[in-house]
Structure formats: C-alpha cells, structure tokens
Design a protein around this motif. Structure first.
Motif, mmCIF file in Angstrom:
data_model
loop_
_atom_site.group_PDB
_atom_site.id
_atom_site.type_symbol
_atom_site.label_atom_id
_atom_site.label_comp_id
_atom_site.label_asym_id
_atom_site.label_seq_id
_atom_site.Cartn_x
_atom_site.Cartn_y
_atom_site.Cartn_z
ATOM 1 N N HIS A 16 74.436 16.614 85.906
ATOM 2 C CA HIS A 16 73.938 17.992 85.822
ATOM 3 C C HIS A 16 74.087 18.532 84.397
ATOM 4 O O HIS A 16 73.212 19.248 83.893
ATOM 5 C CB HIS A 16 74.707 18.901 86.783
ATOM 6 C CG HIS A 16 74.403 18.651 88.222
ATOM 7 N ND1 HIS A 16 73.154 18.866 88.776
ATOM 8 C CD2 HIS A 16 75.188 18.215 89.253
ATOM 9 C CE1 HIS A 16 73.177 18.580 90.063
ATOM 10 N NE2 HIS A 16 74.395 18.182 90.373
ATOM 11 N N MET A 151 80.952 19.533 95.435
ATOM 12 C CA MET A 151 79.801 19.295 96.290
ATOM 13 C C MET A 151 78.646 18.767 95.451
ATOM 14 O O MET A 151 78.358 19.281 94.368
ATOM 15 C CB MET A 151 79.390 20.587 96.997
ATOM 16 C CG MET A 151 80.428 21.101 97.964
ATOM 17 S SD MET A 151 79.852 22.540 98.908
ATOM 18 C CE MET A 151 79.736 23.768 97.599
ATOM 19 N N GLY A 152 78.005 17.723 95.946
ATOM 20 C CA GLY A 152 76.894 17.104 95.234
ATOM 21 C C GLY A 152 76.738 15.672 95.697
ATOM 22 O O GLY A 152 77.592 15.125 96.388
ATOM 23 N N SER A 169 85.158 23.684 103.645
ATOM 24 C CA SER A 169 83.947 24.491 103.787
ATOM 25 C C SER A 169 84.034 25.345 105.042
ATOM 26 O O SER A 169 83.660 26.516 105.054
ATOM 27 C CB SER A 169 82.702 23.597 103.839
ATOM 28 O OG SER A 169 82.487 22.959 102.608
ATOM 29 N N SER A 186 80.101 23.773 93.853
ATOM 30 C CA SER A 186 78.927 22.996 93.458
ATOM 31 C C SER A 186 79.153 22.341 92.096
ATOM 32 O O SER A 186 79.551 23.006 91.133
ATOM 33 C CB SER A 186 77.701 23.911 93.395
ATOM 34 O OG SER A 186 76.674 23.335 92.616
ATOM 35 N N SER A 187 78.899 21.041 92.015
ATOM 36 C CA SER A 187 79.039 20.335 90.743
ATOM 37 C C SER A 187 78.067 20.877 89.704
ATOM 38 O O SER A 187 78.357 20.889 88.498
ATOM 39 C CB SER A 187 78.823 18.834 90.950
ATOM 40 O OG SER A 187 77.603 18.584 91.624
ATOM 41 N N GLU A 188 76.928 21.346 90.145
ATOM 42 C CA GLU A 188 75.946 21.933 89.229
ATOM 43 C C GLU A 188 76.494 23.191 88.575
ATOM 44 O O GLU A 188 76.282 23.436 87.379
ATOM 45 C CB GLU A 188 74.652 22.235 89.985
ATOM 46 C CG GLU A 188 73.511 22.698 89.111
ATOM 47 C CD GLU A 188 72.202 22.832 89.861
ATOM 48 O OE1 GLU A 188 71.193 23.177 89.224
ATOM 49 O OE2 GLU A 188 72.186 22.592 91.095
ATOM 50 N N ASN A 189 77.216 23.998 89.356
ATOM 51 C CA ASN A 189 77.821 25.214 88.805
ATOM 52 C C ASN A 189 78.928 24.896 87.805
ATOM 53 O O ASN A 189 79.119 25.629 86.826
ATOM 54 C CB ASN A 189 78.380 26.090 89.928
ATOM 55 C CG ASN A 189 77.323 26.982 90.552
ATOM 56 O OD1 ASN A 189 76.237 27.132 90.001
ATOM 57 N ND2 ASN A 189 77.624 27.554 91.696
#
Length: 218
Positions: A16, A151-152, A169, A186-189
């Motif tokens: 990401h 998460m990912g 969760s 979230s890994s994206e965050n």
C-alpha cells in the motif's frame, strides 16, 4: 520534491505504501530495497537489490529524504532464533544508523502494539529495542507506529492472526480507553499514516493503533 527510501515494499503495509507514494506528488523518486527482483514498475521507482547480510556495502545507496521501514517476519518464517533477531532487531537498527549517517531527515518505523524493550517476549522486546535506538539517533523527524492486528490480504496464511482479527473485530465496540488501541486496523490506513507523519509537523513521535486511525481520518 523528495526521495523516499522504502524497506519492506513487498509486505502487507509496504504494498500500500508504494502505491500511495507513486500517487503522491511530494515524491519524485522512490528507492525500494529488496532481496530479489520485483514486479513493481513505475518511472518514479528505482529498484535496488540489497544483501541484508552486508548492509555496509550499500551505504552510498541508502540516501534520500524520508526512510520508511516496514520489514517484519514471524517465528514460522524465521524459526532460527538468530535469523529472527537479525530481521526484527539487527537489520532495522543498522539501516537506521546508516540513514542517520547519510543525513536522511525522517525515519518512519512500523513497530508493534505493546512494544517494550524489557518484555520477556522477543517480538515486542525487539520492537522496543529498535524504538530506543531510533530515539537515540535523533532524526529530524521520527515516526513510530504501533498498529494492532492488521487487516488486509496477505500472501501467506497466518491462522493465529486471522483468529485474533476475528475476535477483536467482534469485540471492537466494547474496546474503550486503554483497550481502544487493540482494535484491528486497515493496513492501507497504516501506510497512509506513514506518509502523513513524514510530511507533517507533529509533536508526537509514537502513535498507538487508535491514534493512527485518528491521524488518517483528520
């Protein structure tokens, strides 16, 4: 315009991070250090094959503005205790030392929830020891992120982590106060937060998991 240095570009957060750096106009060059060739192909990206057993040979290449470090392993992938220590403790410390010597301005490090140099568990102990070294090196800007369960979509199957994500969760609505940082993230965050820390003037240097969420939502 800036040059980003990335270690761990093929991991969950790193993937990401690379995508976001490519889209970020602050960065005109992205230097990624990998053990073997990668499928990443973009005009901004320079791929550097590195021998992690001989980091001193790459001193002249570890140069730029912001160093993003998100290399990590598991006991399953590194069952030998010496290999595990090398990945989780020795390599990040040596890379940080080289970066500091080369006047890299910022170091952004993925640590762990409950990182503690005095812990009896090696994972959080090693993360805590790296944090101590980063603080000692006194970078112009330092960001230490302590995400909870990530998460990912991973390449490898981590059963224990999946169970933890599912359990926490479900419990997230009940996690308040000091337990709020245990909520899955979230890994994206996390990747987004790394870039924001590198390009913002923030008073904090250590960000717990819930603070990472707050940072990316503001």
């Amino acid at each position: 315009m800036k040059t980003a240095i990335v270690f761990g570009s093929t991991g969950l957060i790193g993937g990401h991070l690379i995508n976001q750096l490519i889209q970020d106009n602050y960065y005109t060059k992205i230097k990624i250090f990998v053990r073997s060739q990668t499928s990443i192909n973009n005009e901004k990206v320079e791929v550097i094959i590195i021998d992690f057993n001989n980091l001193a040979n790459h001193k002249t290449e570890i140069t730029g503005d912001d160093c993003f470090f998100c290399i990590g392993t598991t006991k399953q992938n590194s069952p030998d205790k010496n290999d595990y220590q090398k990945v989780e403790l020795d390599i990040p410390k040596e890379i940080a030392q080289i970066a500091k010597a080369n006047s890299v301005k910022s170091f952004i490090f993925i640590s762990s929830i409950y990182a503690n140099p005095n812990s009896s568990g090696n994972y959080v102990k090693f993360k805590g020891l790296v944090e101590e070294e980063l603080k000692r090196l006194n970078f112009s800007k330092l960001g230490i992120l302590r995400p909870s369960f990530l998460m990912g979509k991973r390449k490898e199957n981590r059963v224990g982590e999946k169970i933890g994500i599912f359990a926490f969760s479900a419990l997230s609505p009940l996690l308040f106060g000091p337990f709020k940082k245990m909520r899955p993230i979230s890994s994206e965050n996390v990747a987004k937060a790394m870039i924001k820390i590198a390009n913002s003037n923030l008073e904090k240097t250590v960000f717990e998991s819930n603070e990472i969420v707050e940072l990316t939502s503001s």
